[in-house]
Design a protein around this motif. Structure first.
Motif, mmCIF file in Angstrom:
data_model
loop_
_atom_site.group_PDB
_atom_site.id
_atom_site.type_symbol
_atom_site.label_atom_id
_atom_site.label_comp_id
_atom_site.label_asym_id
_atom_site.label_seq_id
_atom_site.Cartn_x
_atom_site.Cartn_y
_atom_site.Cartn_z
ATOM 1 N N GLY A 201 0.795 -1.222 0.000
ATOM 2 C CA GLY A 201 0.000 0.000 0.000
ATOM 3 C C GLY A 201 0.821 1.263 0.000
ATOM 4 O O GLY A 201 0.357 2.318 -0.441
ATOM 5 N N SER A 202 2.063 1.161 0.478
ATOM 6 C CA SER A 202 2.903 2.357 0.596
ATOM 7 C C SER A 202 4.000 2.440 -0.457
ATOM 8 O O SER A 202 4.652 3.473 -0.586
ATOM 9 C CB SER A 202 3.553 2.388 1.991
ATOM 10 N N HIS A 203 4.209 1.357 -1.220
ATOM 11 C CA HIS A 203 5.318 1.376 -2.182
ATOM 12 C C HIS A 203 4.931 2.189 -3.418
ATOM 13 O O HIS A 203 3.898 1.915 -4.045
ATOM 14 C CB HIS A 203 5.694 -0.047 -2.590
ATOM 15 N N PRO A 204 5.752 3.151 -3.789
ATOM 16 C CA PRO A 204 5.387 4.030 -4.911
ATOM 17 C C PRO A 204 5.373 3.350 -6.270
ATOM 18 O O PRO A 204 4.789 3.872 -7.215
ATOM 19 C CB PRO A 204 6.458 5.124 -4.861
ATOM 20 N N LYS A 205 6.000 2.184 -6.380
ATOM 21 C CA LYS A 205 6.070 1.504 -7.672
ATOM 22 C C LYS A 205 5.146 0.293 -7.761
ATOM 23 O O LYS A 205 5.269 -0.513 -8.679
ATOM 24 C CB LYS A 205 7.514 1.076 -7.965
ATOM 25 N N LEU A 206 4.216 0.169 -6.820
ATOM 26 C CA LEU A 206 3.285 -0.959 -6.834
ATOM 27 C C LEU A 206 1.842 -0.474 -6.912
ATOM 28 O O LEU A 206 1.449 0.453 -6.199
ATOM 29 C CB LEU A 206 3.449 -1.820 -5.580
ATOM 30 N N THR A 207 1.078 -1.119 -7.767
ATOM 31 C CA THR A 207 -0.370 -0.960 -7.778
ATOM 32 C C THR A 207 -0.950 -2.298 -7.355
ATOM 33 O O THR A 207 -0.702 -3.318 -8.013
ATOM 34 C CB THR A 207 -0.878 -0.593 -9.183
ATOM 35 N N ALA A 208 -1.683 -2.317 -6.249
ATOM 36 C CA ALA A 208 -2.085 -3.598 -5.654
ATOM 37 C C ALA A 208 -3.550 -3.596 -5.246
ATOM 38 O O ALA A 208 -4.162 -2.556 -5.006
ATOM 39 C CB ALA A 208 -1.210 -3.901 -4.437
ATOM 40 N N THR A 209 -4.085 -4.802 -5.171
ATOM 41 C CA THR A 209 -5.379 -5.030 -4.560
ATOM 42 C C THR A 209 -5.338 -6.393 -3.878
ATOM 43 O O THR A 209 -4.292 -7.062 -3.885
ATOM 44 C CB THR A 209 -6.529 -4.948 -5.594
ATOM 45 N N ALA A 210 -6.460 -6.780 -3.274
ATOM 46 C CA ALA A 210 -6.527 -8.080 -2.605
ATOM 47 C C ALA A 210 -7.920 -8.660 -2.782
ATOM 48 O O ALA A 210 -8.900 -7.923 -2.938
ATOM 49 C CB ALA A 210 -6.202 -7.949 -1.121
ATOM 50 N N LEU A 211 -7.986 -9.974 -2.763
ATOM 51 C CA LEU A 211 -9.258 -10.677 -2.858
ATOM 52 C C LEU A 211 -9.392 -11.642 -1.697
ATOM 53 O O LEU A 211 -8.449 -12.384 -1.376
ATOM 54 C CB LEU A 211 -9.351 -11.452 -4.172
ATOM 55 N N GLN A 212 -10.564 -11.639 -1.062
ATOM 56 C CA GLN A 212 -10.894 -12.667 -0.091
ATOM 57 C C GLN A 212 -11.370 -13.903 -0.858
ATOM 58 O O GLN A 212 -12.038 -13.784 -1.879
ATOM 59 C CB GLN A 212 -11.999 -12.184 0.834
ATOM 60 N N THR A 213 -11.029 -15.069 -0.360
ATOM 61 C CA THR A 213 -11.451 -16.308 -1.003
ATOM 62 C C THR A 213 -12.062 -17.254 0.021
ATOM 63 O O THR A 213 -11.652 -17.290 1.181
ATOM 64 C CB THR A 213 -10.270 -17.028 -1.689
ATOM 65 N N VAL A 214 -13.057 -18.021 -0.433
ATOM 66 C CA VAL A 214 -13.586 -19.133 0.357
ATOM 67 C C VAL A 214 -13.596 -20.361 -0.540
ATOM 68 O O VAL A 214 -13.666 -20.255 -1.760
ATOM 69 C CB VAL A 214 -14.999 -18.852 0.903
ATOM 70 N N GLY A 215 -13.491 -21.534 0.072
ATOM 71 C CA GLY A 215 -13.491 -22.758 -0.713
ATOM 72 C C GLY A 215 -13.042 -23.932 0.116
ATOM 73 O O GLY A 215 -13.157 -23.929 1.350
ATOM 74 N N SER A 216 -12.502 -24.932 -0.554
ATOM 75 C CA SER A 216 -12.101 -26.170 0.123
ATOM 76 C C SER A 216 -10.955 -25.951 1.102
ATOM 77 O O SER A 216 -10.709 -26.794 1.963
ATOM 78 C CB SER A 216 -11.700 -27.221 -0.915
ATOM 79 N N LYS A 217 -10.264 -24.823 0.979
ATOM 80 C CA LYS A 217 -9.174 -24.508 1.903
ATOM 81 C C LYS A 217 -9.603 -23.536 2.995
ATOM 82 O O LYS A 217 -8.778 -23.066 3.766
ATOM 83 C CB LYS A 217 -7.988 -23.914 1.122
ATOM 84 N N GLY A 218 -10.913 -23.237 3.054
ATOM 85 C CA GLY A 218 -11.404 -22.346 4.094
ATOM 86 C C GLY A 218 -11.468 -20.904 3.622
ATOM 87 O O GLY A 218 -11.622 -20.628 2.428
ATOM 88 N N TYR A 219 -11.345 -19.976 4.557
ATOM 89 C CA TYR A 219 -11.481 -18.547 4.300
ATOM 90 C C TYR A 219 -10.110 -17.895 4.357
ATOM 91 O O TYR A 219 -9.458 -17.900 5.402
ATOM 92 C CB TYR A 219 -12.434 -17.942 5.327
#
Length: 228
Positions: A201-219
């Motif tokens: 979130g703070s690195h000037p050379k990164l554009t990032a996001t995140a995804l929550q996942t659910v499934g056979s491996k849990g949350y």
């Protein structure tokens, strides 16, 4: 909050997705069986997640992939299959037994000429990789981080040194069943997840996001970033 409880519906939907979109794959099934027989922890990515990594590699036209955390080579094989004939995947594993199981699995998949397994602590190996990459002018196109969680930020820092504009960096298991929002936790893995978010979130050379996942491996979930 950090106890990963698997909802039966999540697993059932994962099964449906696999049935509809992922062809039967005897090689990958055998890899999971070999991992189980070898006593490896059942913390491989799920089949749907493996397919997603494969697709990420295809999307960016990856020729060089770095994986931090091999385990038994399940995710390694998914990504390596996306490479062109002259592509290369370097994967780092700190546990010698895990690396031996992975080596056999990768050979069974016919990918031993594509995959280079390096055994040892990743933070010891990464500086050597950086020296190689600088000498050969060969940064990585896709970097997948799925190793000891307290070092997430350290791995991301090295990922930046091994990348180029357009490199995609995926950092797995960062949601921790929702515990990532707990800033007062004593769980070092959660601290590692929060550090990954803060770094990206703070690195000037990164554009990032995140995804929550659910499934056979849990949350859980992952971050995905593009180097600018």
């Amino acid at each position: 909050m950090n106890e990963n409880i698997i909802n039966p519906t999540w697993s059932a939907v994962d099964g449906y997705i696999v049935e509809q979109l992922l062809p039967k794959d005897a090689v990958l099934d055998a890899v999971l069986e070999a991992n189980k027989a070898g006593g490896l922890p059942a913390i491989d990515v799920s089949p749907t997640q493996g397919k997603l990594l494969h697709m990420f590699a295809k999307m960016v036209g990856a020729r060089r992939i770095l994986e931090i955390g091999t385990l038994g080579g399940y995710s390694t094989i998914w990504m390596a299959r996306a490479l062109p004939e002259d592509g290369r995947l370097i994967t780092l594993e700190c546990e010698p037994h895990h690396a031996e199981v992975a080596k056999a699995n990768i050979a069974s998949a016919g990918l031993e000429a594509v995959v280079d397994i390096r055994v040892g602590a990743a933070l010891d190996i990464l500086p050597k990789l950086a020296a190689e990459a600088n000498t050969q002018s060969q940064p990585f196109d896709l970097i997948f981080i799925d190793a000891d969680k307290p070092n997430n930020a350290n791995y991301l820092e090295w990922a930046m040194k091994l990348s180029r504009p357009g490199t995609v960096i995926v950092c797995d298991n960062v949601i921790r069943n929702g515990a990532v929002i707990d800033g007062k936790t004593s769980d070092v893995k959660v601290h590692g997840s929060r550090a990954a978010f803060e770094f990206q979130g703070s690195h000037p050379k990164l554009t990032a996001t995140a995804l929550q996942t659910v499934g056979s491996k849990g949350y859980d979930g992952f971050t995905i970033a593009i180097v600018e």
